[in-house]
Design a protein around this motif. Sequence first.
Motif, PDB file in Angstrom:
ATOM      1  N   LEU A 196     -60.719  65.030 -22.558  1.00 39.52           N
ATOM      2  CA  LEU A 196     -60.017  64.251 -23.580  1.00 39.52           C
ATOM      3  C   LEU A 196     -59.820  65.074 -24.841  1.00 39.52           C
ATOM      4  O   LEU A 196     -58.756  65.049 -25.461  1.00 39.52           O
ATOM      5  N   LEU A 240     -56.565  59.520 -14.425  1.00 36.83           N
ATOM      6  CA  LEU A 240     -56.586  59.911 -15.840  1.00 36.83           C
ATOM      7  C   LEU A 240     -55.429  60.834 -16.194  1.00 36.83           C
ATOM      8  O   LEU A 240     -54.667  60.571 -17.135  1.00 36.83           O
ATOM      9  N   VAL A 265     -59.817  56.160 -18.198  1.00 33.71           N
ATOM     10  CA  VAL A 265     -60.862  56.769 -19.024  1.00 33.71           C
ATOM     11  C   VAL A 265     -62.192  56.060 -18.787  1.00 33.71           C
ATOM     12  O   VAL A 265     -63.224  56.700 -18.562  1.00 33.71           O
ATOM     13  N   VAL A 271     -65.638  64.390 -19.010  1.00 36.50           N
ATOM     14  CA  VAL A 271     -64.497  63.597 -19.452  1.00 36.50           C
ATOM     15  C   VAL A 271     -64.259  63.767 -20.957  1.00 36.50           C
ATOM     16  O   VAL A 271     -63.113  63.828 -21.417  1.00 36.50           O
TER      17      VAL A 271
END
Lengths: 115, 115
Positions: free
Chosen positions: B23, B97, A101, B19
């Motif tokens: 997430l 990830l 991340v 990102v």
Amino acid sequence: MTTNAARVLAHPSREEIRVEGVLHALSDPVRLRIVRQLAGATDEQACSRFDLPVSKSTTTHHFRVLRENGVISQFYRGTAKLSCVRTEDLDALFPGLLDSVLGGADLQAERLGQG
Amino acid sequence: MTTNAARVLAHPSREEIRVEGVLHALSDPVRLRIVRQLAGATDEQACSRFDLPVSKSTTTHHFRVLRENGVISQFYRGTAKLSCVRTEDLDALFPGLLDSVLGGADLQAERLGQG
DNA sequence: ATAAAACTACGACGATCCTCGTACAATGGA
DNA sequence: TCCATTGTACGAGGATCGTCGTAGTTTTAT
């Protein structure tokens, strides 16, 4: 002054940390920024050392979300509240997650030209 | 029948994937389950092959969130809508990830005894 | 004792989110 | 053509979320 119970902060135990909760905690731009700054430092940092685009109460809120989802641990020292990433717990529970991340966030910041 | 424009699904380009969005998309239990099942299969799967604890409209919603955040790609084949994880794009943007999220989810499922 | 610094608690607001049911559209087979 | 299959669009309800300002607490320094 007698010791104040409210000054002892509640943290989830390692076993209570959920991957969904961690992902949710990291999915907010302000909180991701906080974690990136925390991870980039060598030791714990006070909340006041963060220059965030939100008010002080909102900052408190975001730190609490990170703590309640097991991403950071916090403790008081004087009037300051220090925070650090729960690297050991997160690495044990979800190997490589935190690093990927943070690495992905770095790459994205580079790519968007505002690292 | 003439070709229907509504049947062409909009996807974010690789450069548009964030990102935070990824997430967020993965932080919902239902969606994480979908992605785990997709990643566990060798080829694309139809939405109808997922046995989820939500209604059909909610299922549609979750697939759309995954697609709009760049986690999966979807296309029609007959009346079916097939989905697969955008592994190549995600690995290029955020190395490790996806794997660490899936691995962490596996470990957690094992730990909670309902893998 | 007083004041300053750091953070919190509370309530509020609007936005987003997850969920659903119903009604509808597109495809493919009988 | 008719119908079953598959998925969508729309609107709604309730929950959660991110944000803020104000008032208050705890600690430290003067």
